[in-house]
Design a protein around this motif. Structure first.
Motif, PDB file in Angstrom:
ATOM      1  N   GLU A 196      29.883  30.160  49.891  1.00 16.30           N
ATOM      2  CA  GLU A 196      29.886  30.659  48.505  1.00 16.30           C
ATOM      3  C   GLU A 196      30.082  32.168  48.447  1.00 16.30           C
ATOM      4  O   GLU A 196      30.904  32.675  47.669  1.00 16.30           O
ATOM      5  CB  GLU A 196      28.577  30.267  47.813  1.00 16.30           C
ATOM      6  CG  GLU A 196      28.493  28.810  47.411  1.00 16.30           C
ATOM      7  CD  GLU A 196      27.240  28.516  46.609  1.00 16.30           C
ATOM      8  OE1 GLU A 196      26.509  29.471  46.257  1.00 16.30           O
ATOM      9  OE2 GLU A 196      26.983  27.324  46.330  1.00 16.30           O
ATOM     10  N   GLN A 197      29.352  32.897  49.261  1.00 18.47           N
ATOM     11  CA  GLN A 197      29.429  34.356  49.226  1.00 18.47           C
ATOM     12  C   GLN A 197      30.816  34.861  49.615  1.00 18.47           C
ATOM     13  O   GLN A 197      31.360  35.769  48.974  1.00 18.47           O
ATOM     14  CB  GLN A 197      28.364  34.958  50.141  1.00 18.47           C
ATOM     15  CG  GLN A 197      28.256  36.477  50.046  1.00 18.47           C
ATOM     16  CD  GLN A 197      27.106  37.031  50.869  1.00 18.47           C
ATOM     17  OE1 GLN A 197      26.337  36.275  51.477  1.00 18.47           O
ATOM     18  NE2 GLN A 197      26.975  38.344  50.918  1.00 18.47           N
ATOM     19  N   ALA A 198      31.398  34.269  50.656  1.00 20.90           N
ATOM     20  CA  ALA A 198      32.726  34.697  51.108  1.00 20.90           C
ATOM     21  C   ALA A 198      33.785  34.405  50.044  1.00 20.90           C
ATOM     22  O   ALA A 198      34.676  35.225  49.792  1.00 20.90           O
ATOM     23  CB  ALA A 198      33.089  33.998  52.414  1.00 20.90           C
ATOM     24  N   GLU A 199      33.711  33.228  49.415  1.00 16.63           N
ATOM     25  CA  GLU A 199      34.673  32.881  48.371  1.00 16.63           C
ATOM     26  C   GLU A 199      34.534  33.794  47.165  1.00 16.63           C
ATOM     27  O   GLU A 199      35.518  34.269  46.605  1.00 16.63           O
ATOM     28  CB  GLU A 199      34.479  31.417  47.956  1.00 16.63           C
ATOM     29  CG  GLU A 199      34.985  30.414  48.963  1.00 16.63           C
ATOM     30  CD  GLU A 199      36.486  30.509  49.171  1.00 16.63           C
ATOM     31  OE1 GLU A 199      37.247  30.005  48.327  1.00 16.63           O
ATOM     32  OE2 GLU A 199      36.901  31.098  50.190  1.00 16.63           O
ATOM     33  N   GLU A 200      33.297  34.058  46.769  1.00 21.02           N
ATOM     34  CA  GLU A 200      33.068  34.937  45.620  1.00 21.02           C
ATOM     35  C   GLU A 200      33.604  36.334  45.891  1.00 21.02           C
ATOM     36  O   GLU A 200      34.255  36.944  45.029  1.00 21.02           O
ATOM     37  CB  GLU A 200      31.567  34.993  45.317  1.00 21.02           C
ATOM     38  CG  GLU A 200      31.234  35.784  44.058  1.00 21.02           C
ATOM     39  CD  GLU A 200      29.770  35.665  43.664  1.00 21.02           C
ATOM     40  OE1 GLU A 200      29.276  36.589  42.986  1.00 21.02           O
ATOM     41  OE2 GLU A 200      29.133  34.649  44.025  1.00 21.02           O
ATOM     42  N   ALA A 201      33.390  36.841  47.097  1.00 20.42           N
ATOM     43  CA  ALA A 201      33.873  38.174  47.455  1.00 20.42           C
ATOM     44  C   ALA A 201      35.397  38.234  47.421  1.00 20.42           C
ATOM     45  O   ALA A 201      35.984  39.211  46.936  1.00 20.42           O
ATOM     46  CB  ALA A 201      33.355  38.555  48.835  1.00 20.42           C
ATOM     47  N   TYR A 202      36.053  37.198  47.914  1.00 21.49           N
ATOM     48  CA  TYR A 202      37.517  37.199  47.926  1.00 21.49           C
ATOM     49  C   TYR A 202      38.083  37.172  46.506  1.00 21.49           C
ATOM     50  O   TYR A 202      39.004  37.936  46.172  1.00 21.49           O
ATOM     51  CB  TYR A 202      38.042  35.999  48.712  1.00 21.49           C
ATOM     52  CG  TYR A 202      39.546  35.863  48.642  1.00 21.49           C
ATOM     53  CD1 TYR A 202      40.370  36.740  49.333  1.00 21.49           C
ATOM     54  CD2 TYR A 202      40.142  34.888  47.848  1.00 21.49           C
ATOM     55  CE1 TYR A 202      41.747  36.641  49.266  1.00 21.49           C
ATOM     56  CE2 TYR A 202      41.524  34.780  47.772  1.00 21.49           C
ATOM     57  CZ  TYR A 202      42.319  35.662  48.478  1.00 21.49           C
ATOM     58  OH  TYR A 202      43.682  35.559  48.387  1.00 21.49           O
ATOM     59  N   TYR A 203      37.541  36.300  45.668  1.00 19.72           N
ATOM     60  CA  TYR A 203      38.077  36.176  44.315  1.00 19.72           C
ATOM     61  C   TYR A 203      37.814  37.418  43.466  1.00 19.72           C
ATOM     62  O   TYR A 203      38.618  37.744  42.591  1.00 19.72           O
ATOM     63  CB  TYR A 203      37.509  34.927  43.637  1.00 19.72           C
ATOM     64  CG  TYR A 203      38.284  33.672  43.976  1.00 19.72           C
ATOM     65  CD1 TYR A 203      39.321  33.219  43.163  1.00 19.72           C
ATOM     66  CD2 TYR A 203      38.006  32.942  45.132  1.00 19.72           C
ATOM     67  CE1 TYR A 203      40.053  32.086  43.472  1.00 19.72           C
ATOM     68  CE2 TYR A 203      38.732  31.804  45.466  1.00 19.72           C
ATOM     69  CZ  TYR A 203      39.752  31.386  44.635  1.00 19.72           C
ATOM     70  OH  TYR A 203      40.481  30.276  44.949  1.00 19.72           O
ATOM     71  N   THR A 204      36.718  38.130  43.719  1.00 18.35           N
ATOM     72  CA  THR A 204      36.436  39.341  42.945  1.00 18.35           C
ATOM     73  C   THR A 204      37.135  40.562  43.539  1.00 18.35           C
ATOM     74  O   THR A 204      37.854  41.278  42.846  1.00 18.35           O
ATOM     75  CB  THR A 204      34.922  39.594  42.874  1.00 18.35           C
ATOM     76  OG1 THR A 204      34.366  39.615  44.195  1.00 18.35           O
ATOM     77  CG2 THR A 204      34.239  38.515  42.054  1.00 18.35           C
ATOM     78  N   ASP A 205      36.944  40.794  44.836  1.00 16.27           N
ATOM     79  CA  ASP A 205      37.436  42.025  45.457  1.00 16.27           C
ATOM     80  C   ASP A 205      38.940  42.027  45.671  1.00 16.27           C
ATOM     81  O   ASP A 205      39.596  43.065  45.532  1.00 16.27           O
ATOM     82  CB  ASP A 205      36.732  42.253  46.803  1.00 16.27           C
ATOM     83  CG  ASP A 205      35.230  42.377  46.665  1.00 16.27           C
ATOM     84  OD1 ASP A 205      34.756  42.625  45.538  1.00 16.27           O
ATOM     85  OD2 ASP A 205      34.518  42.201  47.678  1.00 16.27           O
ATOM     86  N   THR A 206      39.515  40.867  46.024  1.00 15.40           N
ATOM     87  CA  THR A 206      40.948  40.809  46.337  1.00 15.40           C
ATOM     88  C   THR A 206      41.793  40.390  45.145  1.00 15.40           C
ATOM     89  O   THR A 206      42.830  41.007  44.867  1.00 15.40           O
ATOM     90  CB  THR A 206      41.199  39.849  47.510  1.00 15.40           C
ATOM     91  OG1 THR A 206      40.434  40.271  48.643  1.00 15.40           O
ATOM     92  CG2 THR A 206      42.676  39.833  47.886  1.00 15.40           C
ATOM     93  N   LEU A 207      41.370  39.347  44.455  1.00 14.22           N
ATOM     94  CA  LEU A 207      42.189  38.821  43.351  1.00 14.22           C
ATOM     95  C   LEU A 207      41.841  39.425  41.992  1.00 14.22           C
ATOM     96  O   LEU A 207      42.631  39.312  41.064  1.00 14.22           O
ATOM     97  CB  LEU A 207      42.051  37.291  43.289  1.00 14.22           C
ATOM     98  CG  LEU A 207      42.553  36.527  44.519  1.00 14.22           C
ATOM     99  CD1 LEU A 207      42.433  35.016  44.284  1.00 14.22           C
ATOM    100  CD2 LEU A 207      43.991  36.888  44.851  1.00 14.22           C
ATOM    101  N   GLY A 208      40.659  40.020  41.854  1.00 18.89           N
ATOM    102  CA  GLY A 208      40.308  40.678  40.598  1.00 18.89           C
ATOM    103  C   GLY A 208      39.641  39.794  39.568  1.00 18.89           C
ATOM    104  O   GLY A 208      39.653  40.110  38.375  1.00 18.89           O
TER     105      GLY A 208
END
Length: 311
Positions: A196-208
């Protein structure tokens, strides 16, 4: 047969012995033994040179073909003997939604019934770890990191990231969804508790994406959340086919007025590049066809957007 062909192609017993890494006398003995066994001369010796008899011409021409067949026969026998069970371990993204993968699996199974396919899904990081630890042979994944020389990085296509949203939501009547307009609506992600944490970080930090998430363990659970108007669901897909039923609609996602593009790839380790792995990749390539203006082959997109080969 191998020694005879080597002598003919080298035009010399001496050169043939060098190529075969055996003594010249051993080559001569083998050729004589072959002629004795056949009961006819194959070579006419003239001092240090020789010519082929009609029987020698025939034996050389057809013997070379036979050796090639024997070599292929040995390799296939060895491959079958080394594999206790012919298998293909295939991973794909747990929010992949499309028919291309299923059609490819069916076609592959029909063409190679001797191969057992083991199928699993997961997040990007799940799939990467399975491939890295050699627990997967090939995975269908998105590109989130720089390509590595350890793997075959086979780019299938580049296209817009789609999302499903309930028809109860007024935004479903638009031509596309924008991240700016979705900030107050939960984004539903499919992931295990550990990811969950890794997915959330990717969608917020990388995809916006906005920091507003709901998590489901399976794609089916996520789509039920969409049907109940709990949020929107980003999907990995090669087309915009409307989902079955009337509960939701699938629309492309935009960011800052531009389509949110994704690179979809097949990955496998170079030290595990088997015939079956490559054949599965070829079959999947054949089934991916542009469905609309939001989807393009990688070579079309590269005209407008450079896809990083190394970072």
């Amino acid at each position: 047969m191998k020694y005879f062909i080597a002598v003919v192609e080298a035009h010399s017993f001496t050169e043939a012995s060098y190529a075969l890494e055996i003594s010249q006398s051993a080559v001569s003995q083998q050729i004589k033994a072959l002629e004795d066994d056949l009961g006819v001369p194959l070579l006419v010796r003239q001092n240090r040179t020789f010519s082929l008899t009609p029987a020698g011409e025939y034996f050389y021409r057809h013997g070379k073909e036979l050796l090639q067949e024997i070599d292929a026969f040995q390799k296939e026998t060895r491959r079958l003997g080394e594999d206790q069970e012919l298998q293909l371990r295939l991973g794909y993204l747990n929010n992949y939604c499309g028919s291309e993968l299923y059609e490819t699996i069916a076609a592959f199974s029909a063409q190679y019934p001797e191969v057992t396919i083991h199928i699993f899904n997961g997040t990007h990081e799940d799939l990467y770890e399975q491939l890295r630890s050699k627990k997967a042979d090939i995975v269908l994944n998105d590109q989130r990191r720089a390509f590595s020389d350890t793997y075959e990085n086979d780019i299938l296509a580049t296209g817009v990231l789609y999302a499903e949203i309930s028809l109860q939501n007024p935004l479903s009547r638009q031509n596309h969804l924008s991240l700016e307009g979705l900030r107050r609506i939960p984004c539903i992600l499919v992931a295990s508790a550990e990811q969950e944490q890794a997915e959330e970080a990717y969608y917020t930090d990388t995809l916006g994406f906005a920091e507003n998430f709901l998590f489901a363990r399976t794609l089916e659970d996520a789509r039920l959340l969409v049907a109940s108007n709990r949020g929107y669901l980003p999907l990995e897909t090669f087309n915009a086919t409307t989902p079955a039923g009337t509960a939701s609609v699938r629309l492309p996602l935009y960011k800052d007025g531009k389509p949110l593009l994704r690179h979809y790839c097949l990955f496998w380790r170079k030290d595990n590049s088997t015939y079956y792995v490559e054949e599965f990749a070829n079959l999947l390539h054949k089934r991916i066809q542009p469905q609309d203006s939001h989807y393009r082959r990688t070579d079309d997109v590269e005209k407008n957007q450079k896809i990083p080969k190394k970072q």
